[in-house]
Scaffold this active site. Structure first.
Site, PDB file in Angstrom:
ATOM      1  CE  LYS A 103     -24.368 -47.311 -64.672  1.00 53.15           C
ATOM      2  NZ  LYS A 103     -24.382 -47.872 -66.046  1.00 53.15           N
ATOM      3  CE1 TYR A 134     -27.640 -48.426 -64.209  1.00 50.80           C
ATOM      4  CE2 TYR A 134     -27.449 -50.139 -65.880  1.00 50.80           C
ATOM      5  CZ  TYR A 134     -27.631 -48.809 -65.540  1.00 50.80           C
ATOM      6  OH  TYR A 134     -27.792 -47.876 -66.517  1.00 50.80           O
TER       7      TYR A 134
END
Length: 308
Positions: free
Chosen positions: A165, A137
């Protein structure tokens, strides 16, 4: 990997509801998970940034993951288990795996700002130890450090690192990562609702979404249309949701989305300090946007009924 997840579609970054005494409201949490599953989402992501993981104890963190897993029937649960301490992230990841999580979302280490080689070592240490699909992420606005494309591409070669992400706001960088990982079993997911459609257009597979907590059906329809190549329909829905995307980020996430959840009757807007309730100056605009979306939904339903 011990299990696999189809990382395409819509994965709401769930809120963590709190009672008046700031304890976790597990009943509301589980009802919310069931509401989202019924709306057609492709997975759930509890205890990420939107879930206020920074204010939860490790035991609370694991109990939230367990509660969401217990509540749903047929969607994967991807637990947020990141930390700026590799040992702590590893412990949370191991405990989430024992709890039955289907995958992990790992925010990059924040505050201590490791170099790119440190990021690689951090993610590899967890991926080597925990046999679950893991999503890297990247959100530099929260962490102070960008995960560079070379780093993301190198991590994509690990069997247990299944996705990325993207919340950098840099579409060029996101597109480069998608381009350079086409030969890997690796998903690039939008982490910014306003960029979900553009991210899919450059090779993304879906979104870990804040807005999907409030508008799961519309978000699923937009992402589904884009993945099917129907960009005209996807763009129409994107524009319908545009005002909501903007209102959900007028203050720090998840302040506005929890306010929207309360307005819709999905859960309380209470935050754990140091986060606070949405400022009064923004609430009226948020209510207006939600009312407009409700009215549009009613009109579409009425038109469909009239065509039968």
């Amino acid at each position: 990997m011990s299990s696999d997840i189809d990382l395409s579609g819509v994965f709401p970054a769930m809120c963590t509801p709190f009672n008046e005494d700031e304890r976790i409201d597990f009943q509301t949490l589980q009802a919310d998970a069931q509401r989202l599953e019924a709306a057609g989402v492709d997975g759930l992501v509890p205890v990420g940034s939107t879930g206020e993981s920074a204010t939860l104890t490790h035991d609370e963190h694991v109990r939230v993951v367990e509660a969401v897993i217990e509540a749903v029937d047929d969607v994967p649960v991807i637990a947020g288990t990141g930390s700026n301490n590799t040992r702590e992230a590893l412990e949370l990841s191991e405990r989430a795996a024992v709890a039955g999580a289907d995958g992990l979302l790992l925010i990059s280490p924040y505050y201590n700002k490791p170099e790119q080689r440190g990021l690689i070592e951090h993610y590899r240490a967890i991926a080597d130890a925990v046999d679950l699909p893991q999503i890297v992420y990247n959100v530099p606005s929260r962490t102070g450090r960008n995960i560079e494309p070379d780093t993301a591409v190198e991590l994509a070669s690990h069997d247990n690192i299944a996705g990325y992400k993207a919340a950098s706001g840099d579409l060029g960088q996101i597109g480069e990562i998608a381009e350079r990982t086409t030969d890997e079993d690796f998903a690039v997911l939008s982490g910014d609702d306003a960029l979900t459609l553009p991210v899919i257009s450059v090779g993304g597979t879906g979104t870990i979404s804040v807005a999907a907590n409030v508008e799961p059906e519309r978000t699923c329809a937009m992402v589904g249309a884009a993945l099917d190549g129907d960009y005209e329909r996807a763009r129409t829905i994107h524009h319908e949701l545009g005002p909501l995307f903007r209102e959900l980020f007028v203050e720090t996430n998840p302040i506005p989305v929890k306010e929207a959840m309360e307005i819709r009757g999905y859960g309380p807007a209470r935050m754990r300090p140091p986060l606070t309730r949405l400022a009064d100056e923004y609430r009226e605009d948020l209510e207006t946007v939600l009312a407009d979306l409700d009215r549009e939904s009613t009109e579409v339903a009425d038109a469909a009924e009239g065509d039968r």
